[in-house]
Design a protein around this motif. Structure first.
Motif, short mmCIF file in Angstrom:
data_model
loop_
_atom_site.label_atom_id
_atom_site.label_comp_id
_atom_site.label_asym_id
_atom_site.label_seq_id
_atom_site.Cartn_x
_atom_site.Cartn_y
_atom_site.Cartn_z
N MET A 178 20.08 -16.62 -10.39
CA MET A 178 20.33 -16.87 -11.79
C MET A 178 21.87 -16.21 -11.85
O MET A 178 22.77 -17.01 -12.63
N ALA A 227 25.13 -18.54 -12.64
CA ALA A 227 25.74 -18.15 -13.92
C ALA A 227 27.28 -17.85 -13.70
O ALA A 227 28.35 -18.18 -14.55
N SER A 285 24.30 -23.54 -15.12
CA SER A 285 22.68 -23.17 -15.77
C SER A 285 21.40 -23.93 -15.15
O SER A 285 21.85 -24.92 -14.39
N TRP A 286 20.31 -23.40 -15.54
CA TRP A 286 19.07 -23.96 -14.82
C TRP A 286 18.14 -24.86 -15.50
O TRP A 286 18.32 -26.02 -15.25
N ASN A 290 17.36 -25.81 -19.59
CA ASN A 290 18.00 -25.71 -21.28
C ASN A 290 16.49 -25.71 -21.74
O ASN A 290 15.63 -26.69 -21.88
N GLU A 292 19.31 -28.44 -15.23
CA GLU A 292 20.65 -28.81 -15.11
C GLU A 292 21.21 -28.30 -13.84
O GLU A 292 22.45 -27.90 -13.95
N ARG A 343 27.43 -12.00 -15.51
CA ARG A 343 26.44 -12.26 -16.37
C ARG A 343 25.15 -11.93 -15.40
O ARG A 343 24.52 -12.66 -14.59
N CYS A 374 21.37 -10.80 -14.64
CA CYS A 374 19.94 -11.43 -15.20
C CYS A 374 19.21 -10.39 -16.03
O CYS A 374 19.12 -9.26 -15.78
N VAL A 407 22.51 -13.10 -18.81
CA VAL A 407 21.79 -14.32 -18.69
C VAL A 407 20.38 -14.18 -18.62
O VAL A 407 19.54 -13.39 -18.05
N ARG A 411 16.52 -15.93 -18.24
CA ARG A 411 15.69 -16.81 -17.80
C ARG A 411 15.13 -17.82 -18.58
O ARG A 411 14.88 -17.30 -19.69
N PRO A 412 14.87 -19.08 -18.28
CA PRO A 412 14.59 -20.19 -19.39
C PRO A 412 13.30 -19.54 -19.97
O PRO A 412 12.25 -19.55 -19.55
#
Length: 416
Positions: free
Chosen positions: A195, A199, A204-205, A207, A214, A295, A297, A368, A370-371
């Motif tokens: 991640m 970043a 990005s992974w 959304n 993504e 950024r 994690c 950043v 994680r989703p």
């Protein structure tokens, strides 16, 4: 008391003095073995101040995955064992969506919430409702041997290329066996490390709002290629793909590497009086590509209340106590946990021990996350499986990315 396979219920029973004939409310939560040891002094203080409430701990193995499974298995089976949930930031969407956590949006004051780091606090929300109060923060950082850089008259690297060049220079001077260590085992550590690199290339992974994957981007390909280059160029050992946080920090502490990606708690360990490299290690932001920003994690742990508890008010009393400023300050000074409260990053006593806290605060402010999706555990497993195949040269990076995108999109579409 034994609970299932390898789980022990630890009743501390410290300073509980109820009137004759009355019994304290017992609140149960699960912690890893080392965490339960670290928590005992603050639990004793809580029970001294609240003699009508007793805390019982279920001890689990050290793995975060094991701890998540303990909570999830109990809730899925309708077992009301737990009143409090010591929750990793990545669990909240899954647990909240399943109805396992109590909505506590109306309990804390706006004034109290204002002292928490925004990303930590946001990590406790799901669909604009609050389910978890942050207790300790975390972020991926770059640990480096400042003594080696000074001797070689080299600056602290800020970009990916800087890191590779500097690491190679130090290796060629034979002052370090390895240039850079990171977590390459197929685990959540690999997800976190990836991640940061992703970043750092501007990618990005997932959304979380649109549930769009993504990863089909130049940034994802560059991120995998960077990790692979650390191995092919001899900067990281080939066995780095089997390393977790534990293995990497031990090698680093033994003086085997110049740079290490890990969590800030490592800084206190490698700079302790027992460490052979004590006093030589500093922390910097993780590296990034030119024109992008660092950024790290976002990690962190907090306390939530089980929706099934019959003792919600007592549980909230416990949450307030353990997440308050004084207790977070104690954890920071005695254990090295990063506070989730902004005010503690300028606390004189903490700064005396951890002079780098103001720098960490600026890193935490641009971390950043994680989703935040209920399917996070499955999505991370997909990412780890194909990413690990790519970094071990068992699958071309382009194919790994396509497989991740396709399987993850199928996962997310199947749950919509």
């Amino acid at each position: 008391m034994l609970l299932g396979s390898g789980l022990f219920l630890v009743t501390l029973g410290l300073a509980v003095s109820c009137q004759a004939g009355s019994s304290p409310i017992t609140l149960t939560m699960a912690l890893s073995g080392i965490e339960s040891v670290r928590w005992q002094p603050v639990i004793a203080e809580f029970e001294r101040q609240h003699p009508d409430i007793h805390i019982a701990l279920v001890e689990a193995h050290e793995s975060t995955d094991d701890l998540e499974a303990i909570y999830a298995d109990a809730f899925e089976q309708g077992n009301a064992t737990f009143d409090l949930v010591y929750a990793d930031i990545i669990w909240v969407p899954r647990f909240a969506a399943a109805g396992w956590l109590l909505d506590i949006s109306d309990r804390p004051s706006a004034e109290d919430l204002a002292d928490f780091l925004p990303n930590d606090l946001e990590g406790g929300r799901y669909q604009d409702r609050l389910y978890r109060i942050p207790l300790r923060s975390d972020i991926g950082v770059l640990h480096y041997r400042q003594d080696l850089l000074l001797q070689a008259n080299l600056p602290t690297p800020t970009t990916f290329d800087d890191l590779l060049t500097t690491a190679q220079t130090l290796r060629s001077q034979q002052v370090a066996t390895w240039g850079y260590l990171w977590q390459g085992r197929s685990s959540e550590g690999l997800t976190a490390a990836f991640m940061e690199v992703l970043a750092g290339y501007g990618g990005s992974w997932i959304n979380p709002d649109t549930l769009t994957v993504e990863l089909d981007s130049p940034a994802a390909l560059q991120a995998i290629q960077f990790l692979r280059r650390t191995i092919t160029q001899g900067i990281a050992p080939e066995r780095v793909t089997t390393y977790s946080e534990e293995e990497t920090y031990r090698l680093f502490q033994d003086g085997e590497a110049a740079f290490l990606r890990n969590w800030p708690e490592t800084w206190a360990t490698v700079n302790s009086s027992e460490s052979p490299i004590s006093g030589t290690v500093a922390i910097a932001p993780v590296v990034h590509a030119p024109g992008q920003e660092s950024r790290g994690c976002q990690g962190g742990w907090g306390l939530a209340i089980a929706a099934s508890t019959p003792h919600a008010d007592a549980a909230w009393t416990a949450v307030q106590f353990f997440t308050q400023r004084q207790i977070q300050r104690r954890f920071a000074l005695e254990v090295g946990y990063l506070p989730s409260r902004i005010s503690l990053y300028s606390d004189p006593a903490i700064l005396q021990h951890y002079h780098h806290y103001p720098d960490l605060l600026s890193m935490l402010e641009r971390s950043v996350r994680r989703p935040a999706i209920p399917q996070y555990t499955q999505a991370s497993a997909i990412l780890q499986r194909y990413l690990h195949a790519a970094i071990t040269d068992r699958l071309p990076p382009e194919q790994a990315i396509q497989a991740i995108v396709q399987e993850t999109q199928t996962l997310l579409q199947g749950d919509t």
